[in-house]
Design a protein around this motif. Structure first.
Motif, PDB file in Angstrom:
ATOM      1  N   LEU A  84       0.703  -1.129  -0.146  1.00  0.00           N
ATOM      2  CA  LEU A  84       0.135   0.020   0.030  1.00  0.00           C
ATOM      3  C   LEU A  84       0.982   1.314   0.060  1.00  0.00           C
ATOM      4  CD1 LEU A  84      -2.750   1.367   0.370  1.00  0.00           C
ATOM      5  CD2 LEU A  84      -2.753   1.170   2.575  1.00  0.00           C
ATOM      6  N   GLU A  85       2.019   1.238   0.793  1.00  0.00           N
ATOM      7  CA  GLU A  85       2.861   2.193   0.721  1.00  0.00           C
ATOM      8  C   GLU A  85       3.341   2.483  -0.699  1.00  0.00           C
ATOM      9  OE1 GLU A  85       7.141   3.818   3.224  1.00  0.00           O
ATOM     10  OE2 GLU A  85       5.855   1.951   3.762  1.00  0.00           O
ATOM     11  N   ILE A  86       3.916   1.500  -1.188  1.00  0.00           N
ATOM     12  CA  ILE A  86       4.358   1.808  -2.602  1.00  0.00           C
ATOM     13  C   ILE A  86       3.188   2.106  -3.664  1.00  0.00           C
ATOM     14  CG2 ILE A  86       5.645   0.167  -4.596  1.00  0.00           C
ATOM     15  CD1 ILE A  86       6.746  -1.256  -2.566  1.00  0.00           C
ATOM     16  N   SER A  87       2.146   1.680  -3.382  1.00  0.00           N
ATOM     17  CA  SER A  87       1.019   2.124  -4.392  1.00  0.00           C
ATOM     18  C   SER A  87       0.902   3.723  -3.940  1.00  0.00           C
ATOM     19  CB  SER A  87      -0.142   1.251  -4.208  1.00  0.00           C
ATOM     20  OG  SER A  87       0.275  -0.114  -4.426  1.00  0.00           O
ATOM     21  N   ARG A  88       0.946   4.218  -2.994  1.00  0.00           N
ATOM     22  CA  ARG A  88       0.777   5.391  -2.871  1.00  0.00           C
ATOM     23  C   ARG A  88       1.670   6.298  -3.336  1.00  0.00           C
ATOM     24  NH1 ARG A  88      -2.088   5.081   3.377  1.00  0.00           N
ATOM     25  NH2 ARG A  88      -4.173   4.196   2.799  1.00  0.00           N
ATOM     26  N   GLY A  89       2.960   5.901  -2.942  1.00  0.00           N
ATOM     27  CA  GLY A  89       4.041   6.723  -3.585  1.00  0.00           C
ATOM     28  C   GLY A  89       4.210   6.555  -5.223  1.00  0.00           C
ATOM     29  N   THR A  90       3.641   5.268  -5.836  1.00  0.00           N
ATOM     30  CA  THR A  90       3.698   5.535  -7.119  1.00  0.00           C
ATOM     31  C   THR A  90       2.448   6.459  -7.749  1.00  0.00           C
ATOM     32  OG1 THR A  90       4.360   3.159  -7.216  1.00  0.00           O
ATOM     33  CG2 THR A  90       2.998   3.825  -9.055  1.00  0.00           C
ATOM     34  N   LEU A  91       1.250   6.431  -7.003  1.00  0.00           N
ATOM     35  CA  LEU A  91       0.197   7.500  -7.269  1.00  0.00           C
ATOM     36  C   LEU A  91       0.648   8.856  -7.234  1.00  0.00           C
ATOM     37  CD1 LEU A  91      -2.737   7.940  -8.184  1.00  0.00           C
ATOM     38  CD2 LEU A  91      -3.532   7.733  -5.590  1.00  0.00           C
ATOM     39  N   ALA A  92       1.271   9.068  -6.359  1.00  0.00           N
ATOM     40  CA  ALA A  92       1.780  10.624  -6.251  1.00  0.00           C
ATOM     41  C   ALA A  92       2.848  10.797  -7.400  1.00  0.00           C
ATOM     42  CB  ALA A  92       2.232  10.727  -4.745  1.00  0.00           C
ATOM     43  N   SER A  93       3.730   9.914  -7.759  1.00  0.00           N
ATOM     44  CA  SER A  93       4.635  10.152  -8.610  1.00  0.00           C
ATOM     45  C   SER A  93       4.064  10.338 -10.034  1.00  0.00           C
ATOM     46  CB  SER A  93       5.757   8.933  -8.852  1.00  0.00           C
ATOM     47  OG  SER A  93       6.629   9.122  -9.799  1.00  0.00           O
ATOM     48  N   ARG A  94       3.041   9.803 -10.335  1.00  0.00           N
ATOM     49  CA  ARG A  94       2.418   9.630 -11.735  1.00  0.00           C
ATOM     50  C   ARG A  94       1.498  10.909 -12.009  1.00  0.00           C
ATOM     51  NH1 ARG A  94       0.834   3.393 -12.928  1.00  0.00           N
ATOM     52  NH2 ARG A  94       2.939   2.478 -13.225  1.00  0.00           N
ATOM     53  N   GLN A  95       0.717  11.270 -10.223  1.00  0.00           N
ATOM     54  CA  GLN A  95       0.121  12.570 -10.637  1.00  0.00           C
ATOM     55  C   GLN A  95       0.949  13.703 -10.759  1.00  0.00           C
ATOM     56  OE1 GLN A  95      -1.693  12.371  -6.626  1.00  0.00           O
ATOM     57  NE2 GLN A  95      -3.467  11.435  -7.486  1.00  0.00           N
ATOM     58  N   ASN A  96       2.093  13.985 -10.244  1.00  0.00           N
ATOM     59  CA  ASN A  96       3.168  14.669 -10.629  1.00  0.00           C
ATOM     60  C   ASN A  96       3.621  14.847 -12.041  1.00  0.00           C
ATOM     61  OD1 ASN A  96       3.265  15.498  -7.682  1.00  0.00           O
ATOM     62  ND2 ASN A  96       5.031  14.442  -7.424  1.00  0.00           N
ATOM     63  N   SER A  97       3.789  13.556 -12.765  1.00  0.00           N
ATOM     64  CA  SER A  97       4.154  13.578 -13.996  1.00  0.00           C
ATOM     65  C   SER A  97       3.067  13.840 -15.186  1.00  0.00           C
ATOM     66  CB  SER A  97       4.368  11.886 -14.341  1.00  0.00           C
ATOM     67  OG  SER A  97       4.710  11.649 -15.852  1.00  0.00           O
ATOM     68  N   LEU A  98       1.669  13.636 -14.467  1.00  0.00           N
ATOM     69  CA  LEU A  98       0.559  14.197 -15.234  1.00  0.00           C
ATOM     70  C   LEU A  98       0.567  15.614 -15.094  1.00  0.00           C
ATOM     71  CD1 LEU A  98      -2.126  13.517 -16.658  1.00  0.00           C
ATOM     72  CD2 LEU A  98      -3.249  13.468 -14.621  1.00  0.00           C
ATOM     73  N   GLN A  99       0.758  16.238 -14.060  1.00  0.00           N
ATOM     74  CA  GLN A  99       0.858  17.738 -14.089  1.00  0.00           C
ATOM     75  C   GLN A  99       1.825  18.370 -14.850  1.00  0.00           C
ATOM     76  OE1 GLN A  99       1.291  18.752  -9.764  1.00  0.00           O
ATOM     77  NE2 GLN A  99      -0.881  18.061  -9.272  1.00  0.00           N
ATOM     78  N   LEU A 100       3.052  17.615 -15.169  1.00  0.00           N
ATOM     79  CA  LEU A 100       4.018  18.173 -16.064  1.00  0.00           C
ATOM     80  C   LEU A 100       3.631  17.878 -17.349  1.00  0.00           C
ATOM     81  CD1 LEU A 100       7.371  16.935 -13.874  1.00  0.00           C
ATOM     82  CD2 LEU A 100       6.440  19.216 -14.315  1.00  0.00           C
ATOM     83  N   THR A 101       2.961  16.756 -17.644  1.00  0.00           N
ATOM     84  CA  THR A 101       2.713  16.658 -19.028  1.00  0.00           C
ATOM     85  C   THR A 101       1.507  17.508 -19.459  1.00  0.00           C
ATOM     86  OG1 THR A 101       3.116  14.294 -18.856  1.00  0.00           O
ATOM     87  CG2 THR A 101       1.696  14.755 -20.417  1.00  0.00           C
ATOM     88  N   GLN A 102       0.750  17.858 -18.649  1.00  0.00           N
ATOM     89  CA  GLN A 102      -0.485  19.033 -18.775  1.00  0.00           C
ATOM     90  C   GLN A 102       0.247  20.334 -19.106  1.00  0.00           C
ATOM     91  OE1 GLN A 102      -2.973  18.778 -15.468  1.00  0.00           O
ATOM     92  NE2 GLN A 102      -4.247  16.775 -16.658  1.00  0.00           N
ATOM     93  N   VAL A 103       1.326  20.530 -18.253  1.00  0.00           N
ATOM     94  CA  VAL A 103       2.123  22.143 -18.617  1.00  0.00           C
ATOM     95  C   VAL A 103       2.433  22.107 -19.826  1.00  0.00           C
ATOM     96  CG1 VAL A 103       3.802  23.453 -17.588  1.00  0.00           C
ATOM     97  CG2 VAL A 103       2.246  22.415 -16.237  1.00  0.00           C
ATOM     98  N   LEU A 104       3.374  20.880 -20.301  1.00  0.00           N
ATOM     99  CA  LEU A 104       4.077  20.950 -21.469  1.00  0.00           C
ATOM    100  C   LEU A 104       2.953  20.976 -22.626  1.00  0.00           C
ATOM    101  CD1 LEU A 104       6.745  18.011 -20.949  1.00  0.00           C
ATOM    102  CD2 LEU A 104       7.108  20.710 -21.196  1.00  0.00           C
ATOM    103  N   ALA A 105       1.764  20.195 -22.610  1.00  0.00           N
ATOM    104  CA  ALA A 105       0.766  20.219 -23.591  1.00  0.00           C
ATOM    105  C   ALA A 105       0.400  21.687 -23.873  1.00  0.00           C
ATOM    106  CB  ALA A 105      -0.319  19.284 -22.960  1.00  0.00           C
ATOM    107  N   LYS A 106       0.127  22.275 -22.523  1.00  0.00           N
ATOM    108  CA  LYS A 106      -0.334  23.844 -22.804  1.00  0.00           C
ATOM    109  C   LYS A 106       0.561  24.640 -23.691  1.00  0.00           C
ATOM    110  CE  LYS A 106      -3.421  23.825 -18.584  1.00  0.00           C
ATOM    111  NZ  LYS A 106      -3.786  24.224 -17.470  1.00  0.00           N
TER     112      LYS A 106
END
Length: 256
Positions: A84-106
């Motif tokens: 569960l700890e690893i899954s939460r860390g993975t989720l947080a990392s992918r959310q940050n990656s999604l934000q960066l991708t959205q900024v690049l797309a804009k």
């Protein structure tokens, strides 16, 4: 065995005899002793003691199994906590990656296809967390049940890497240590009990000798019940006959 009996009876008037009353009072005591010439009761006592010992070792085996189940369930719980700890860390990392991708797309640095792929990765990581939380709740309830408590959460627990290690078993230990296992002790006691039952079946081949004695007082008047005139003693010797065919079958069953 002791007993007492008292009754009053009135006889009806007949043609040649008038009506009359009859009273009888009786107190008796009887004793019986079976001579254990062939070891029947001795082997039966041995079988009962061995069966009791087997039950005690079975209890020890159940306790050992319960301790083992609790330990295994606890480490499985800690494994789920780590997942569960690893899954939460993975989720947080992918959310940050999604934000960066959205900024690049804009800014025109990437396409919307990359944004959709990043969103898919976030959804995939997020869907594993509820399942792990459900499995953790089930494992906590299972451990509480094993401990004899109502289903509920388990308190604070240390990290998997901080768990104490089992002592190292030195090489060259004798195999006789296996005889200390409760299940092996239970099987040994059951074997002793079965062997003693064979002795009981063998003793049934021979006649059974019993000595009985009875004594009592009998009188028609309650006041003279314990007088010498109403006292009697009787001794008997009983030799039972053998039923060879039935006892052969019993011996065969015990030998199995």
């Amino acid at each position: 065995m002791a007993g007492a009996q008292s009754f009053d009876q009135r006889s009806a008037r007949q043609k040649f005899f008038p009506a009359f009353d009859t009273s009888a009072h009786q107190v008796d005591l009887s004793l019986a002793w079976d001579l254990d010439f062939w070891g029947k009761y001795r082997r039966a006592n041995e079988s009962a003691r061995a069966s009791l010992l087997a039950t005690q070792w079975a209890r020890e085996a159940v306790i050992s199994t319960l301790v083992s189940d609790v330990a295994a369930a606890y480490f499985q719980l800690r494994e789920l906590d780590l997942q569960l700890e690893i899954s939460r860390g993975t989720l947080a990392s992918r959310q940050n990656s999604l934000q960066l991708t959205q900024v690049l797309a804009k800014g025109g640095g990437t396409s919307m296809l990359d944004v959709r792929q990043a969103e898919q990765l976030v959804f995939t990581a997020a869907e594993t967390i509820p399942d792990l939380e459900r499995r953790i709740d089930q494992q906590e309830n299972f451990i509480s049940t094993l401990l004899g408590n109502n289903p509920g959460p388990i308190g604070a627990r240390s990290e998997v890497t901080e768990q104490p290690h089992a002592p190292e078993v030195p090489a060259g230990l004798p195999s006789d240590l296996l005889e200390r296992r409760p299940d092996i002790r239970q099987a040994e006691a059951q074997l002793v009990a079965a062997n003693a039952q064979i002795g009981v079946a063998k003793a049934a081949y021979f006649p059974q000798i019993s000595l009985t004695a009875s004594s009592g007082f009998q009188s028609s008047a309650l006041t003279s019940l314990f007088s010498r005139s109403g006292w009697n003693v009787e001794f008997r010797r009983i030799i039972g006959t053998t039923h060879l065919r039935r006892w052969k079958n019993s011996f065969r069953c015990a030998a199995l």
